[in-house]
Scaffold this active site. Structure first.
Site, short mmCIF file in Angstrom:
data_model
loop_
_atom_site.label_atom_id
_atom_site.label_comp_id
_atom_site.label_asym_id
_atom_site.label_seq_id
_atom_site.Cartn_x
_atom_site.Cartn_y
_atom_site.Cartn_z
N ASP A 182 -1.61 -6.09 6.23
CA ASP A 182 -1.34 -6.40 4.82
C ASP A 182 -0.97 -7.87 4.74
O ASP A 182 -0.04 -8.32 5.43
CB ASP A 182 -0.21 -5.52 4.30
CG ASP A 182 -0.55 -4.04 4.41
OD1 ASP A 182 -1.13 -3.51 3.45
OD2 ASP A 182 -0.27 -3.44 5.47
N ASN A 241 0.88 -1.17 0.00
CA ASN A 241 0.00 0.00 0.00
C ASN A 241 0.91 1.22 0.00
O ASN A 241 1.61 1.49 0.98
CB ASN A 241 -0.92 0.00 1.23
CG ASN A 241 -1.82 1.22 1.27
OD1 ASN A 241 -1.42 2.32 0.92
ND2 ASN A 241 -3.06 1.04 1.70
N ASP A 284 -4.04 -4.96 1.06
CA ASP A 284 -4.33 -4.32 2.34
C ASP A 284 -5.72 -4.76 2.77
O ASP A 284 -6.71 -4.29 2.24
CB ASP A 284 -4.25 -2.79 2.17
CG ASP A 284 -4.59 -2.06 3.47
OD1 ASP A 284 -4.87 -2.72 4.47
OD2 ASP A 284 -4.55 -0.81 3.45
N ASP A 314 2.70 4.80 4.86
CA ASP A 314 2.52 4.28 6.23
C ASP A 314 2.53 2.75 6.27
O ASP A 314 2.54 2.18 7.37
CB ASP A 314 1.27 4.88 6.90
CG ASP A 314 0.04 4.90 6.02
OD1 ASP A 314 0.13 4.58 4.82
OD2 ASP A 314 -1.04 5.25 6.54
N HIS A 315 2.56 2.09 5.10
CA HIS A 315 2.64 0.63 5.04
C HIS A 315 4.00 0.18 4.51
O HIS A 315 4.62 0.88 3.70
CB HIS A 315 1.59 0.07 4.07
CG HIS A 315 0.17 0.30 4.48
ND1 HIS A 315 -0.65 -0.70 4.92
CD2 HIS A 315 -0.58 1.43 4.50
CE1 HIS A 315 -1.85 -0.21 5.19
NE2 HIS A 315 -1.84 1.08 4.94
N GLU A 324 -3.99 1.83 -2.80
CA GLU A 324 -4.05 3.28 -2.56
C GLU A 324 -3.12 4.03 -3.52
O GLU A 324 -2.31 4.85 -3.10
CB GLU A 324 -3.76 3.62 -1.10
CG GLU A 324 -4.95 3.35 -0.18
CD GLU A 324 -4.94 4.20 1.08
OE1 GLU A 324 -5.58 5.26 1.07
OE2 GLU A 324 -4.32 3.81 2.07
N ASN A 332 -6.90 -4.41 5.83
CA ASN A 332 -7.39 -3.57 6.93
C ASN A 332 -7.97 -4.40 8.08
O ASN A 332 -8.93 -3.99 8.74
CB ASN A 332 -8.40 -2.54 6.41
CG ASN A 332 -7.73 -1.24 5.97
OD1 ASN A 332 -6.92 -0.65 6.69
ND2 ASN A 332 -8.03 -0.80 4.76
#
Length: 276
Positions: free
Chosen positions: A229, A8, A158, A258-259, A35, A160
Site C-alpha cells: 500500500d 484497504n 493498494d 488484512d491491511h 475493497e 498489490n
DNA sequence: ATGGTGGTCCTACCA
C-alpha cells in the site's frame, strides 16, 4: 497541514466501526478506501457524513470498490480509469482545495490495483494491462496543460506490488511471485519515472515495515508481511511531505482488515509543520 | 506441512 491516508478495509460494512473510530482519532483530511465490497446503493453514507466527511464511492457487490472521504467537498470527480470500460471498480479521483499546498489544490487518485493472483495467468495479464493504461493516463495528467507547472497530485492505494526486496518479509521465498515479479516492479518504477516519489521512502523507517499481512499463519504477530500500500506524490509535493507512516494499530484489533492504513502529512513549509 | 484465514453470499471465488 494536510493529512492524507489510504486503507484497504476488506469490506467497509464489516470494518465501519473501525473506520469511524480511526477517523475520530486521526481526523485525516482525505481517506482513500479500497475493497469496500459494497454496492453504491448500500454504501454507509450517512454514518460517514455524520462523522463530518464528504463521501465519494464507486462500488460493486462482493468485490473491489473504492471510496474517498474528505473534510472539504470534492471537485472534478473521475470514476474509473479513463479509456478502460471495466466493470471492476478500482479507480476514483477527485480534487480538493488545499490553500497550504502548491497550486492551492490537490488531486487525489485512489487506486485498487488488480491482485493478479498468479504470475502468467489471465488476471496477471489484466493487472499489467491495467498498470499500463494507468501509466499512460498519469503521463497526461502530470503534463502541464492549461495550468502552468506540474500539478500537486497524490496517487495512493493498494498497488498489490512490493517495490523492493526490503518491502518483503522473505524475498527469497517470494522471488518471482505475484506482487514481487519483475514486470510488476518495472510497472511501479514506470510510475515513479513519470515524476512521482514514494512518500514512505522519503523518511527513515523501521526495517521490516509492511502494510499487509496474510490472515493465515498468524502472519501479523510474526510480522510476515509485504509493503504493497503506497502513497506516491508528485514533484511539487515532495518538498511538502513532512511525514509518512504505517499505522499498525488497526491491524492488531479483533476482526481486522488484512491491511494497515498508510498516512502522510503535507505542509507548504516543512519547517513550519511542527509549529502548525 | 503445498496447508492455513477471512469476506461475500450460499457455492465457489477472490485475496
Amino acid at each position: 497541514m494536510m493529512k492524507i491516508a489510504t486503507w484497504n478495509v476488506n469490506s467497509l460494512r464489516v470494518r465501519l466501526p473501525q473506520v469511524l473510530d480511526w477517523l475520530g482519532q486521526e481526523r485525516p483530511d482525505v481517506l482513500a478506501l479500497q475493497e469496500t465490497k459494497v454496492s453504491d446503493a448500500d454504501f454507509p453514507e450517512k454514518s460517514l457524513q455524520a462523522a463530518g466527511y464528504h463521501v465519494l464511492y464507486s462500488g460493486q457487490p462482493a468485490y473491489n470498490g473504492v471510496a474517498l472521504l474528505s473534510l472539504v467537498p470534492p471537485t472534478e470527480v473521475q470514476i474509473g480509469l479513463p479509456g478502460l470500460d471495466d466493470p471492476q471498480r478500482r479507480f476514483l479521483a477527485a480534487s480538493y482545495a488545499a490553500p497550504d499546498l502548491p497550486g492551492g489544490a490537490i488531486r487525489v487518485v485512489n487506486l485498487y490495483v488488480p491482485n493478479g493472483q498468479e504470475v502468467g495467468g489471465e488476471k496477471y495479464v489484466y493487472k499489467l494491462h491495467w498498470l499500463s493504461l494507468l501509466t499512460d493516463w498519469l503521463r497526461e495528467e502530470l503534463s502541464p496543460r492549461a495550468c502552468p507547472g506540474t500539478p500537486s497530485l497524490v496517487m495512493l492505494g493498494d498497488y498489490n506490488i512490493a517495490p523492493e526486496d526490503r518491502d518483503v518479509h522473505d524475498p527469497v521465498a517470494w522471488r518471482g511471485s505475484v506482487a514481487v515479479s519483475e514486470p510488476e516492479r518495472a510497472a511501479f518504477q514506470g510510475l515513479l519515472g513519470l515524476g512521482l516519489a514514494d512518500a514512505f521512502r522519503l523518511f527513515e523507517q523501521e526495517p521490516r515495515s509492511f502494510s499487509w499481512w496474510d490472515y493465515r499463519s498468524v502472519a501479523f504477530r510474526r510480522n510476515l508481511g509485504l509493503r504493497i500500500d503506497h502513497i506516491l506524490v508528485s514533484r511539487p509535493l515532495v518538498d511538502c511531505c513532512v511525514a509518512c507512516r504505517i499505522d499498525k494499530g488497526p491491524r492488531a484489533l479483533p476482526r481486522p482488515s488484512d491491511h494497515a492504513p498508510v498516512v502522510t502529512e503535507l505542509s507548504r513549509n516543512r519547517d513550519s509543520a511542527t509549529a502548525d
